[in-house]
Write an enzyme that holds these catalytic residues in place. Structure first.
Site, PDB file in Angstrom:
ATOM      1  N   ASP A   1       7.632  44.707 -22.396  1.00  0.00           N
ATOM      2  CA  ASP A   1       7.374  45.520 -23.582  1.00  0.00           C
ATOM      3  C   ASP A   1       7.005  46.955 -23.258  1.00  0.00           C
ATOM      4  O   ASP A   1       7.130  47.822 -24.114  1.00  0.00           O
ATOM      5  CB  ASP A   1       6.245  44.886 -24.403  1.00  0.00           C
ATOM      6  CG  ASP A   1       6.724  43.615 -25.062  1.00  0.00           C
ATOM      7  OD1 ASP A   1       7.786  43.668 -25.693  1.00  0.00           O
ATOM      8  OD2 ASP A   1       6.063  42.584 -24.910  1.00  0.00           O
TER       9      ASP A   1
ATOM     10  N   HIS B   1       0.867  39.514 -17.886  1.00  0.00           N
ATOM     11  CA  HIS B   1       1.770  38.463 -18.346  1.00  0.00           C
ATOM     12  C   HIS B   1       1.215  37.125 -17.915  1.00  0.00           C
ATOM     13  O   HIS B   1       0.654  37.015 -16.824  1.00  0.00           O
ATOM     14  CB  HIS B   1       3.172  38.672 -17.751  1.00  0.00           C
ATOM     15  CG  HIS B   1       4.220  37.912 -18.477  1.00  0.00           C
ATOM     16  ND1 HIS B   1       4.499  36.603 -18.196  1.00  0.00           N
ATOM     17  CD2 HIS B   1       5.035  38.280 -19.502  1.00  0.00           C
ATOM     18  CE1 HIS B   1       5.460  36.193 -19.013  1.00  0.00           C
ATOM     19  NE2 HIS B   1       5.796  37.184 -19.825  1.00  0.00           N
TER      20      HIS B   1
ATOM     21  N   HIS C   1       2.190  38.891 -28.025  1.00  0.00           N
ATOM     22  CA  HIS C   1       3.540  38.402 -27.687  1.00  0.00           C
ATOM     23  C   HIS C   1       4.512  39.531 -28.038  1.00  0.00           C
ATOM     24  O   HIS C   1       4.469  40.601 -27.431  1.00  0.00           O
ATOM     25  CB  HIS C   1       3.765  37.093 -28.458  1.00  0.00           C
ATOM     26  CG  HIS C   1       4.982  36.304 -28.071  1.00  0.00           C
ATOM     27  ND1 HIS C   1       5.802  36.640 -27.018  1.00  0.00           N
ATOM     28  CD2 HIS C   1       5.530  35.176 -28.612  1.00  0.00           C
ATOM     29  CE1 HIS C   1       6.792  35.742 -26.937  1.00  0.00           C
ATOM     30  NE2 HIS C   1       6.651  34.857 -27.904  1.00  0.00           N
TER      31      HIS C   1
HETATM   32  N1  COA Z   1      -5.056  45.065 -19.956  1.00  0.00           N
HETATM   33  C1  COA Z   1      -6.249  44.913 -19.351  1.00  0.00           C
HETATM   34  N2  COA Z   1      -6.693  43.756 -18.827  1.00  0.00           N
HETATM   35  C2  COA Z   1      -5.879  42.704 -18.909  1.00  0.00           C
HETATM   36  C3  COA Z   1      -4.606  42.783 -19.505  1.00  0.00           C
HETATM   37  C4  COA Z   1      -4.210  44.028 -20.041  1.00  0.00           C
HETATM   38  N3  COA Z   1      -3.032  44.169 -20.640  1.00  0.00           N
HETATM   39  N4  COA Z   1      -4.024  41.575 -19.443  1.00  0.00           N
HETATM   40  C5  COA Z   1      -4.865  40.766 -18.830  1.00  0.00           C
HETATM   41  N5  COA Z   1      -6.008  41.432 -18.508  1.00  0.00           N
HETATM   42  C6  COA Z   1      -7.180  40.915 -17.822  1.00  0.00           C
HETATM   43  C7  COA Z   1      -8.048  40.118 -18.785  1.00  0.00           C
HETATM   44  O1  COA Z   1      -8.990  40.956 -19.442  1.00  0.00           O
HETATM   45  C8  COA Z   1      -8.689  39.136 -17.854  1.00  0.00           C
HETATM   46  O2  COA Z   1      -9.706  39.803 -17.135  1.00  0.00           O
HETATM   47  P1  COA Z   1     -11.058  39.023 -16.686  1.00  0.00           P
HETATM   48  O3  COA Z   1     -10.572  37.935 -15.771  1.00  0.00           O
HETATM   49  O4  COA Z   1     -11.863  40.076 -16.014  1.00  0.00           O
HETATM   50  O5  COA Z   1     -11.648  38.472 -17.954  1.00  0.00           O
HETATM   51  C9  COA Z   1      -7.591  38.806 -16.856  1.00  0.00           C
HETATM   52  O6  COA Z   1      -6.719  39.956 -16.863  1.00  0.00           O
HETATM   53  C10 COA Z   1      -6.771  37.584 -17.219  1.00  0.00           C
HETATM   54  O7  COA Z   1      -6.355  37.699 -18.567  1.00  0.00           O
HETATM   55  P2  COA Z   1      -5.938  36.465 -19.482  1.00  0.00           P
HETATM   56  O8  COA Z   1      -6.016  36.845 -20.913  1.00  0.00           O
HETATM   57  O9  COA Z   1      -6.682  35.245 -19.072  1.00  0.00           O
HETATM   58  O10 COA Z   1      -4.453  36.253 -19.049  1.00  0.00           O
HETATM   59  P3  COA Z   1      -3.369  35.611 -19.945  1.00  0.00           P
HETATM   60  O11 COA Z   1      -2.405  34.988 -19.026  1.00  0.00           O
HETATM   61  O12 COA Z   1      -3.920  34.747 -21.013  1.00  0.00           O
HETATM   62  O13 COA Z   1      -2.778  36.911 -20.662  1.00  0.00           O
HETATM   63  C11 COA Z   1      -1.382  38.303 -21.879  1.00  0.00           C
HETATM   64  C12 COA Z   1      -1.464  37.214 -20.808  1.00  0.00           C
HETATM   65  C13 COA Z   1       0.066  38.730 -22.004  1.00  0.00           C
HETATM   66  C14 COA Z   1      -1.851  37.717 -23.220  1.00  0.00           C
HETATM   67  C15 COA Z   1      -2.274  39.493 -21.482  1.00  0.00           C
HETATM   68  O14 COA Z   1      -1.881  40.014 -20.242  1.00  0.00           O
HETATM   69  C16 COA Z   1      -2.285  40.584 -22.553  1.00  0.00           C
HETATM   70  O15 COA Z   1      -3.040  40.489 -23.530  1.00  0.00           O
HETATM   71  N6  COA Z   1      -1.454  41.664 -22.363  1.00  0.00           N
HETATM   72  C17 COA Z   1      -1.348  42.715 -23.344  1.00  0.00           C
HETATM   73  C18 COA Z   1      -0.388  42.310 -24.447  1.00  0.00           C
HETATM   74  C19 COA Z   1       1.056  42.345 -23.989  1.00  0.00           C
HETATM   75  O16 COA Z   1       1.515  43.305 -23.394  1.00  0.00           O
HETATM   76  N7  COA Z   1       1.783  41.265 -24.333  1.00  0.00           N
HETATM   77  C20 COA Z   1       3.193  41.149 -24.037  1.00  0.00           C
HETATM   78  C21 COA Z   1       3.475  40.082 -23.044  1.00  0.00           C
HETATM   79  S1  COA Z   1       5.178  40.079 -22.578  1.00  0.00           S
END
Ligand code: COA
Length: 382
Positions: free
Chosen positions: A319, A265, A226
């Site tokens: 971010d 996201h 987050h």
């Molecule tokens: N880098 C690489 N792969 C990513 C990714 C990233 N930043 N974010 C998502 N993915 C991939 C996941 O590995 C997953 O792949 P798969 O389907 O092959 O397993 C797919 O995308 C879906 O990810 P998921 O975790 O289910 O999506 P989510 O909606 O729960 O995730 C976040 C949202 C923000 C938690 C996620 O994108 C993340 O961890 N981002 C990095 C942290 C970040 O920048 N957070 C700030 C948000 S404003």
């Protein structure tokens, strides 16, 4: 007659659950649109100020000049910390993480607020204003304390961004830096039912108090999935160090199924509109301050990520370029998330007010997957 409760729906992570209503921010994740009370975020970033944006979010309309003046004066009138808070800041270990310090200090503000437990909307707004107005002094002066510097009091003649930077650095910022921070505060002020807002709402829905709700929210924002992501972005940029190392670093990371911070996201599957604005802004600031290398590494990461995963809707989020922007403003990396707190208090307080106006305890269910009808085995027989 017994009433039959509707069958609960299993929605892991609540991604497809609408938990309540809000009139504050609207997100179209497919089109990459964010509006505060119907006004496009880009328009607010270009034209508004943080104080005006808070008024918009809390009151549901843009203020007139007189209203804005009165609102700003009220916030500035609450900048000063209760006297015992200075001793508390000075008692925090100098090696404490700034988010631990922020959470602790913001929570402690309740100890000095006679209205802490008054649930009326008027008292809740006054507490919201105190939280908003006082948190910058807590963060800036914790930073001074850990660096062995004298405290600097907030200046009620300055807006929040300027006062914060003045306290932090012991001298007023340039207009460009003050405006850069002001814009970042606008962009981070609200974002629907994100995890920290939801945590705050769960707390306020028990009819706890605004300080407890905001403290819950701060603890939630701290996580790297987050609010902690922008700090992680700078660590990644540092680790990469040069443009020609970007491709291998990113591809190796993706091969290992690791996440690239600042991308992806839960809601946006298009370009995060806050990132669109910040990208241009980060470039301009990098040019002004000579931090081009960091910007260029970021840009190259974006290209490599685009080739590799853009088709899956994994694009830069707020971010990613806020990290470079904050770096160019000269802010310590571990203050990025506390600054996010300064801004998001606007959203947390506004959503808590909405919740209080039509409260229902937030209490989801879990899917039990453990055993049933197990015998109780006496301890000596296990
Ligand atoms: N880098 C690489 N792969 C990513 C990714 C990233 N930043 N974010 C998502 N993915 C991939 C996941 O590995 C997953 O792949 P798969 O389907 O092959 O397993 C797919 O995308 C879906 O990810 P998921 O975790 O289910 O999506 P989510 O909606 O729960 O995730 C976040 C949202 C923000 C938690 C996620 O994108 C993340 O961890 N981002 C990095 C942290 C970040 O920048 N957070 C700030 C948000 S404003």
């Amino acid at each position: 007659m017994t009433t039959v409760a509707p069958k609960p729906v299993f929605d892991k992570g609540l991604a497809n659950t609408i938990a309540s209503e809000s009139a504050m921010s609207w997100i179209d994740g497919q089109a990459g649109v964010l509006e505060y009370v119907g006004i496009d975020i880009d328009s607010l970033a270009r034209n508004s100020t943080f104080e005006e944006t808070v008024f918009l979010l809390w009151r549901g309309k843009l203020p007139t000049a007189t209203e804005l003046d009165a609102f700003t004066t009220t916030i500035q009138g609450q900048y000063e910390l209760p006297e015992p808070m200075w001793d508390l800041i000075g008692s925090i270990p100098v090696d404490a993480g700034p988010m631990h310090a922020t959470r602790t200090l913001v929570s402690a503000l309740a100890l000095h607020d006679p209205e802490a437990d008054d649930p009326s909307p008027e008292a809740s707004e006054r507490k919201g204003i105190r939280l908003l107005a006082r948190t910058p002094a807590l963060i800036a002066n914790f930073d001074r304390h850990r660096n062995g510097r004298e405290f600097v009091k907030p200046d009620p003649s300055q807006n929040m961004a300027t006062s914060f930077l003045t306290m932090l650095n012991g001298k007023p910022p340039t207009d460009t830096m003050a405006r850069a921070l002001d814009v970042c505060l606008i962009l981070h002020a609200d974002h629907g039912f994100n995890a920290s807002t939801f945590a705050g709402l769960v707390t306020i829905s028990t009819l706890s108090d605004m300080y407890s709700a905001v403290t819950s929210a701060i603890g939630t924002l701290k996580g790297p999935l987050h609010g902690g992501a922008n700090e992680a972005v700078i660590h990644m940029l540092d680790k990469i160090g040069a443009i020609d190392k970007v491709e291998k670093y990113i591809r190796d990371k993706l091969d290992r199924k690791e996440r690239v911070m600042g991308f992806g996201h839960r809601v946006y599957k298009a370009y995060d509109p806050r990132a669109t604005y910040l990208k241009t802004f980060a470039k301009q600031l990098a040019d002004d301050t000579g931090n081009q290398q960091l910007y260029e590494i970021s840009n190259r990461i974006e290209q490599v990520m685009h080739e590799a995963v853009a088709a899956k809707g994994i694009l830069p989020n707020v971010d990613f370029y806020s990290a470079t922007t904050y770096y160019s403003i000269g802010l310590a990396t571990d203050l990025f998330t506390p600054i996010f707190v300064m801004s998001r208090i606007a959203g947390w307080v506004g959503h808590c007010q909405e919740q209080l106006a039509d409260n229902k305890l937030i209490r989801p269910r879990c899917e039990y997957v453990g055993p049933h009808e197990m015998p109780y085995v006496p301890i000596g027989e296990r």
